[in-house]
Scaffold this motif. Sequence first.
Motif, PDB file in Angstrom:
ATOM      1  N   ILE A  74       0.727  -1.117  -0.024  1.00 41.01           N
ATOM      2  CA  ILE A  74      -0.061   0.010   0.030  1.00 41.01           C
ATOM      3  C   ILE A  74       0.970   1.165   0.046  1.00 41.01           C
ATOM      4  O   ILE A  74       1.939   1.361   0.803  1.00 41.01           O
ATOM      5  N   GLU A  75       0.503   2.149  -0.955  1.00 43.91           N
ATOM      6  CA  GLU A  75       1.297   3.365  -0.878  1.00 43.91           C
ATOM      7  C   GLU A  75       0.569   4.752  -0.946  1.00 43.91           C
ATOM      8  O   GLU A  75      -0.456   4.850  -1.420  1.00 43.91           O
ATOM      9  N   PHE A  76       1.057   5.753   0.113  1.00 45.00           N
ATOM     10  CA  PHE A  76       0.458   6.954   0.138  1.00 45.00           C
ATOM     11  C   PHE A  76       1.430   7.920  -0.709  1.00 45.00           C
ATOM     12  O   PHE A  76       2.499   8.049  -0.158  1.00 45.00           O
ATOM     13  N   TYR A  77       0.996   8.642  -1.601  1.00 41.33           N
ATOM     14  CA  TYR A  77       1.630   9.681  -2.242  1.00 41.33           C
ATOM     15  C   TYR A  77       1.205  11.013  -1.703  1.00 41.33           C
ATOM     16  O   TYR A  77      -0.001  11.474  -1.987  1.00 41.33           O
ATOM     17  N   LYS A 133      -1.357  -5.512  -5.328  1.00 41.99           N
ATOM     18  CA  LYS A 133      -1.559  -6.993  -4.913  1.00 41.99           C
ATOM     19  C   LYS A 133      -0.314  -7.780  -5.289  1.00 41.99           C
ATOM     20  O   LYS A 133       0.150  -7.674  -6.555  1.00 41.99           O
ATOM     21  N   VAL A 134       0.610  -8.277  -4.440  1.00 46.76           N
ATOM     22  CA  VAL A 134       1.891  -9.069  -4.469  1.00 46.76           C
ATOM     23  C   VAL A 134       1.636 -10.311  -4.754  1.00 46.76           C
ATOM     24  O   VAL A 134       0.889 -11.049  -4.007  1.00 46.76           O
ATOM     25  N   ARG A 135       2.202 -11.070  -5.767  1.00 43.52           N
ATOM     26  CA  ARG A 135       2.218 -12.230  -6.263  1.00 43.52           C
ATOM     27  C   ARG A 135       3.380 -13.054  -6.197  1.00 43.52           C
ATOM     28  O   ARG A 135       4.529 -12.385  -6.078  1.00 43.52           O
ATOM     29  N   GLY A 136       3.259 -14.222  -6.145  1.00 46.03           N
ATOM     30  CA  GLY A 136       4.702 -14.968  -6.010  1.00 46.03           C
ATOM     31  C   GLY A 136       5.691 -14.867  -4.803  1.00 46.03           C
ATOM     32  O   GLY A 136       5.261 -14.639  -3.682  1.00 46.03           O
ATOM     33  N   ASP A 137       6.588 -14.689  -5.336  1.00 49.51           N
ATOM     34  CA  ASP A 137       7.896 -14.415  -4.626  1.00 49.51           C
ATOM     35  C   ASP A 137       8.121 -12.896  -4.320  1.00 49.51           C
ATOM     36  O   ASP A 137       9.168 -12.675  -3.745  1.00 49.51           O
ATOM     37  N   ALA A 177       3.910  -7.363  -8.822  1.00 51.00           N
ATOM     38  CA  ALA A 177       2.972  -6.504  -8.087  1.00 51.00           C
ATOM     39  C   ALA A 177       1.890  -5.860  -9.113  1.00 51.00           C
ATOM     40  O   ALA A 177       2.633  -5.417 -10.150  1.00 51.00           O
ATOM     41  N   VAL A 178       0.736  -5.997  -8.954  1.00 49.60           N
ATOM     42  CA  VAL A 178      -0.363  -5.358  -9.778  1.00 49.60           C
ATOM     43  C   VAL A 178      -1.395  -4.514  -8.937  1.00 49.60           C
ATOM     44  O   VAL A 178      -1.698  -4.815  -7.913  1.00 49.60           O
ATOM     45  N   PRO A 179      -1.605  -3.510  -9.730  1.00 47.27           N
ATOM     46  CA  PRO A 179      -2.461  -2.487  -8.975  1.00 47.27           C
ATOM     47  C   PRO A 179      -3.874  -3.101  -8.933  1.00 47.27           C
ATOM     48  O   PRO A 179      -4.441  -3.847  -9.836  1.00 47.27           O
ATOM     49  N   VAL A 180      -4.625  -2.845  -7.884  1.00 43.51           N
ATOM     50  CA  VAL A 180      -5.911  -3.445  -7.816  1.00 43.51           C
ATOM     51  C   VAL A 180      -6.967  -2.508  -7.322  1.00 43.51           C
ATOM     52  O   VAL A 180      -6.511  -1.193  -6.416  1.00 43.51           O
ATOM     53  N   GLY A 181      -7.925  -2.469  -7.534  1.00 39.62           N
ATOM     54  CA  GLY A 181      -9.051  -1.487  -7.101  1.00 39.62           C
ATOM     55  C   GLY A 181      -9.300  -1.694  -5.690  1.00 39.62           C
ATOM     56  O   GLY A 181      -9.276  -2.924  -4.985  1.00 39.62           O
ATOM     57  N   ARG A 182      -9.653  -0.570  -4.870  1.00 39.33           N
ATOM     58  CA  ARG A 182      -9.851  -0.702  -3.348  1.00 39.33           C
ATOM     59  C   ARG A 182     -11.111  -1.646  -3.069  1.00 39.33           C
ATOM     60  O   ARG A 182     -11.193  -2.150  -2.306  1.00 39.33           O
ATOM     61  N   ASP A 183     -12.009  -1.658  -3.932  1.00 37.12           N
ATOM     62  CA  ASP A 183     -13.138  -2.435  -3.765  1.00 37.12           C
ATOM     63  C   ASP A 183     -12.778  -4.000  -3.645  1.00 37.12           C
ATOM     64  O   ASP A 183     -13.675  -4.774  -3.036  1.00 37.12           O
TER      65      ASP A 183
END
Length: 89
Positions: free
Chosen positions: A34-37, A47-51, A55-61
Amino acid sequence: MDERIEELAEQDGWQAEEFAARVHYQGGSDSYSIEFYAPSECVLYWKVRGDGEVAVPVGRDTVPDPLRERIRQDLAEADVDPDIESRSL
């Protein structure tokens, strides 16, 4: 460095990177970054995958409510308006 970033970095797990602060959480089999700018006053969920290299951006819902609530609490403790967490990009 933005004062809000510094205050977030003082909280458990948060790290500062010039104009942004980042924290990693794991819940069940899911891992998130999670990042705050500060300049745009926005929160991004990845969402971080695997190792951990992908990471892919995901909707907050799609993010579990307890995690979103934790992020809002962290923001409030750093004197950042917690409503920013729900802001659409």
